[in-house]
Design an enzyme around this catalytic site. Structure first.
Site, PDB file in Angstrom:
ATOM      1  N   LYS A   9      90.491  15.789 -11.060  1.00 40.46           N
ATOM      2  CA  LYS A   9      90.163  15.053  -9.510  1.00 40.46           C
ATOM      3  C   LYS A   9      88.472  14.632  -9.469  1.00 40.46           C
ATOM      4  O   LYS A   9      87.869  15.346 -10.276  1.00 40.46           O
ATOM      5  CB  LYS A   9      90.616  16.106  -8.617  1.00 40.46           C
ATOM      6  CG  LYS A   9      92.294  16.076  -8.672  1.00 40.46           C
ATOM      7  CD  LYS A   9      92.704  17.048  -7.438  1.00 40.46           C
ATOM      8  CE  LYS A   9      94.119  16.950  -7.239  1.00 40.46           C
ATOM      9  NZ  LYS A   9      94.604  18.161  -6.171  1.00 40.46           N
ATOM     10  N   TYR A  49     100.680   9.957  -3.229  1.00 40.61           N
ATOM     11  CA  TYR A  49     100.800  11.513  -2.429  1.00 40.61           C
ATOM     12  C   TYR A  49     101.780  11.205  -1.375  1.00 40.61           C
ATOM     13  O   TYR A  49     101.916  11.743  -0.369  1.00 40.61           O
ATOM     14  CB  TYR A  49      99.559  11.984  -1.978  1.00 40.61           C
ATOM     15  CG  TYR A  49      98.904  12.610  -3.047  1.00 40.61           C
ATOM     16  CD1 TYR A  49      99.453  13.808  -3.594  1.00 40.61           C
ATOM     17  CD2 TYR A  49      97.622  12.444  -3.376  1.00 40.61           C
ATOM     18  CE1 TYR A  49      98.603  14.598  -4.564  1.00 40.61           C
ATOM     19  CE2 TYR A  49      96.676  13.093  -4.389  1.00 40.61           C
ATOM     20  CZ  TYR A  49      97.381  14.209  -5.035  1.00 40.61           C
ATOM     21  OH  TYR A  49      96.622  14.876  -5.913  1.00 40.61           O
ATOM     22  N   PHE A  57      97.185  17.360   6.405  1.00 39.37           N
ATOM     23  CA  PHE A  57      95.834  17.211   5.328  1.00 39.37           C
ATOM     24  C   PHE A  57      96.124  15.859   4.411  1.00 39.37           C
ATOM     25  O   PHE A  57      95.282  15.618   3.636  1.00 39.37           O
ATOM     26  CB  PHE A  57      95.886  18.474   4.269  1.00 39.37           C
ATOM     27  CG  PHE A  57      97.105  18.528   3.593  1.00 39.37           C
ATOM     28  CD1 PHE A  57      97.159  17.889   2.219  1.00 39.37           C
ATOM     29  CD2 PHE A  57      97.880  19.487   3.634  1.00 39.37           C
ATOM     30  CE1 PHE A  57      98.463  17.956   1.314  1.00 39.37           C
ATOM     31  CE2 PHE A  57      99.182  19.787   2.867  1.00 39.37           C
ATOM     32  CZ  PHE A  57      99.308  18.877   1.794  1.00 39.37           C
ATOM     33  N   ARG A  85     100.957  23.652 -15.392  1.00 41.94           N
ATOM     34  CA  ARG A  85     100.681  24.282 -13.977  1.00 41.94           C
ATOM     35  C   ARG A  85     100.026  25.516 -14.417  1.00 41.94           C
ATOM     36  O   ARG A  85      99.341  26.080 -13.419  1.00 41.94           O
ATOM     37  CB  ARG A  85     102.105  24.378 -13.237  1.00 41.94           C
ATOM     38  CG  ARG A  85     102.647  22.989 -13.203  1.00 41.94           C
ATOM     39  CD  ARG A  85     102.386  22.340 -11.622  1.00 41.94           C
ATOM     40  NE  ARG A  85     102.445  23.189 -10.555  1.00 41.94           N
ATOM     41  CZ  ARG A  85     101.905  22.575  -9.259  1.00 41.94           C
ATOM     42  NH1 ARG A  85     101.954  21.327  -9.303  1.00 41.94           N
ATOM     43  NH2 ARG A  85     101.903  23.007  -8.298  1.00 41.94           N
ATOM     44  N   THR A  91      97.433  26.331  -6.187  1.00 47.03           N
ATOM     45  CA  THR A  91      96.836  25.117  -5.468  1.00 47.03           C
ATOM     46  C   THR A  91      95.619  25.686  -4.886  1.00 47.03           C
ATOM     47  O   THR A  91      94.723  24.984  -4.911  1.00 47.03           O
ATOM     48  CB  THR A  91      97.999  24.525  -4.316  1.00 47.03           C
ATOM     49  OG1 THR A  91      99.125  24.309  -4.755  1.00 47.03           O
ATOM     50  CG2 THR A  91      97.401  23.361  -3.558  1.00 47.03           C
ATOM     51  N   ASN A 112      90.614  20.947  -5.471  1.00 49.29           N
ATOM     52  CA  ASN A 112      91.081  21.842  -6.499  1.00 49.29           C
ATOM     53  C   ASN A 112      91.038  21.458  -7.926  1.00 49.29           C
ATOM     54  O   ASN A 112      91.709  22.007  -8.701  1.00 49.29           O
ATOM     55  CB  ASN A 112      92.407  22.784  -6.230  1.00 49.29           C
ATOM     56  CG  ASN A 112      93.507  21.390  -5.910  1.00 49.29           C
ATOM     57  OD1 ASN A 112      93.079  20.232  -6.290  1.00 49.29           O
ATOM     58  ND2 ASN A 112      94.669  21.963  -5.431  1.00 49.29           N
ATOM     59  N   HIS A 115      95.184  17.933 -10.988  1.00 50.98           N
ATOM     60  CA  HIS A 115      96.444  17.556 -10.438  1.00 50.98           C
ATOM     61  C   HIS A 115      97.371  18.061 -11.736  1.00 50.98           C
ATOM     62  O   HIS A 115      97.220  17.479 -12.958  1.00 50.98           O
ATOM     63  CB  HIS A 115      96.777  16.208 -10.084  1.00 50.98           C
ATOM     64  CG  HIS A 115      98.291  15.763  -9.792  1.00 50.98           C
ATOM     65  ND1 HIS A 115      98.937  16.357  -8.826  1.00 50.98           N
ATOM     66  CD2 HIS A 115      99.241  15.351 -10.655  1.00 50.98           C
ATOM     67  CE1 HIS A 115     100.234  15.835  -8.759  1.00 50.98           C
ATOM     68  NE2 HIS A 115     100.394  15.152 -10.023  1.00 50.98           N
ATOM     69  N   GLU A 126     105.184   9.858 -11.951  1.00 59.56           N
ATOM     70  CA  GLU A 126     103.617   9.679 -12.160  1.00 59.56           C
ATOM     71  C   GLU A 126     103.013   9.107 -13.335  1.00 59.56           C
ATOM     72  O   GLU A 126     102.290   8.392 -13.086  1.00 59.56           O
ATOM     73  CB  GLU A 126     103.147  11.277 -11.942  1.00 59.56           C
ATOM     74  CG  GLU A 126     103.432  11.944 -10.454  1.00 59.56           C
ATOM     75  CD  GLU A 126     103.054  13.206 -10.311  1.00 59.56           C
ATOM     76  OE1 GLU A 126     103.323  13.769  -9.083  1.00 59.56           O
ATOM     77  OE2 GLU A 126     102.704  13.833 -10.962  1.00 59.56           O
TER      78      GLU A 126
HETATM   79  P1  IDP Z   1      99.643  20.933  -6.074  1.00 64.00           P
HETATM   80  O1  IDP Z   1      98.620  19.921  -6.465  1.00 64.00           O
HETATM   81  O2  IDP Z   1      99.277  22.527  -6.666  1.00 64.00           O
HETATM   82  O3  IDP Z   1     101.133  20.440  -6.633  1.00 64.00           O
HETATM   83  P2  IDP Z   1     100.584  20.157  -3.322  1.00 64.00           P
HETATM   84  O4  IDP Z   1     101.106  20.956  -2.477  1.00 64.00           O
HETATM   85  O5  IDP Z   1     101.606  19.436  -4.030  1.00 64.00           O
HETATM   86  O6  IDP Z   1      99.945  20.981  -4.534  1.00 64.00           O
HETATM   87  O7  IDP Z   1      99.543  19.347  -2.648  1.00 64.00           O
HETATM   88  C1  IDP Z   1      98.807  18.417  -3.389  1.00 64.00           C
HETATM   89  C2  IDP Z   1      97.384  18.208  -3.299  1.00 64.00           C
HETATM   90  O8  IDP Z   1      96.743  18.238  -1.959  1.00 64.00           O
HETATM   91  C3  IDP Z   1      96.642  19.671  -3.542  1.00 64.00           C
HETATM   92  O9  IDP Z   1      96.307  19.758  -5.019  1.00 64.00           O
HETATM   93  C4  IDP Z   1      95.328  19.667  -2.714  1.00 64.00           C
HETATM   94  O10 IDP Z   1      94.325  18.835  -3.186  1.00 64.00           O
HETATM   95  C5  IDP Z   1      95.783  18.978  -1.358  1.00 64.00           C
HETATM   96  N1  IDP Z   1      96.337  19.928  -0.407  1.00 64.00           N
HETATM   97  C6  IDP Z   1      97.451  21.110  -0.545  1.00 64.00           C
HETATM   98  N2  IDP Z   1      97.504  22.010   0.520  1.00 64.00           N
HETATM   99  C7  IDP Z   1      96.426  21.588   1.153  1.00 64.00           C
HETATM  100  C8  IDP Z   1      95.904  22.112   2.663  1.00 64.00           C
HETATM  101  O11 IDP Z   1      96.564  22.965   3.257  1.00 64.00           O
HETATM  102  N3  IDP Z   1      94.776  21.645   3.083  1.00 64.00           N
HETATM  103  C9  IDP Z   1      93.949  20.407   2.184  1.00 64.00           C
HETATM  104  N4  IDP Z   1      94.469  19.953   1.329  1.00 64.00           N
HETATM  105  C10 IDP Z   1      95.664  20.552   0.491  1.00 64.00           C
HETATM  106 MG    MG Z   2     101.893  19.036  -5.989  1.00 63.50          MG
END
Ligand code: IDP
Ligand code: MG
Length: 138
Positions: A9, A49, A57, A85, A91, A112, A115, A126
């Site tokens: 990212k 997304y 968010f 993963r 996350t 983070n 992805h 994807e």
């Molecule tokens: P993942 O990437 O671990 O699968 P997802 O729930 O699919 O997590 O969320 C997609 C992306 O959205 C996350 O990787 C992160 O960048 C962002 N994200 C998820 N939850 C939050 C939040 O509570 N606040 C801000 N950004 C978030």
């Molecule tokens: Mg996800």
């Protein structure tokens, strides 16, 4: 053999962490079978997304994902989806296990570092969103 989709990212690319992250992938049992550095458009980020479009968010996530270049890749191996993963960690970097990419390189729950696809159907979607079949090593 399974394939999954990975993104380094913008926060990680910006901080020069692409090499460190790819090194962890190469040290694992996963093989990089396709890879490209690109800038996501707003439309790309919103479509990618789409599942999160009702979340509070969503806008911030799309701002972040379009804030600079990303590296997109296809990883292949046995149980590639769950292995990637596991390498990434939870996350939220604060909740991620020690030694995971998000623990070591993530900034916060949004920025983070990486992805990873969460299931075979999303992995296939994807991968097809970013790569033509002929761009993926067989
Ligand atoms: P993942 O990437 O671990 O699968 P997802 O729930 O699919 O997590 O969320 C997609 C992306 O959205 C996350 O990787 C992160 O960048 C962002 N994200 C998820 N939850 C939050 C939040 O509570 N606040 C801000 N950004 C978030
Ligand atoms: Mg996800």
């Amino acid at each position: 053999m399974e394939r999954t989709f990975a993104i380094v990212k913008p926060d990680a690319v910006r901080r020069g962490l692409t090499g460190d992250i790819l090194k962890r992938i190469e040290a694992s049992e996963l093989t990089i079978v396709a890879m490209r550095k690109i800038q996501l458009s707003r439309a790309d980020a919103e479509k990618f997304y789409d599942v999160h479009k009702a979340r509070p968010f969503f806008k911030g996530l799309c701002d972040y994902m379009t804030s600079g270049p990303v590296v997109v890749a296809v990883l292949q191996g046995e149980d590639a989806i769950s292995k990637w993963r596991q390498l990434m960690g939870a996350t939220d970097p604060k909740k991620a296990d020690a030694g995971t990419i998000r623990k070591d390189f993530g900034i916060d729950v949004e920025q983070n570092a990486t992805h990873g696809s969460d299931a075979p159907e999303t992995a296939a979607q994807e991968i097809a969103f970013f790569f033509a079949a002929r761009e993926i090593l067989s």
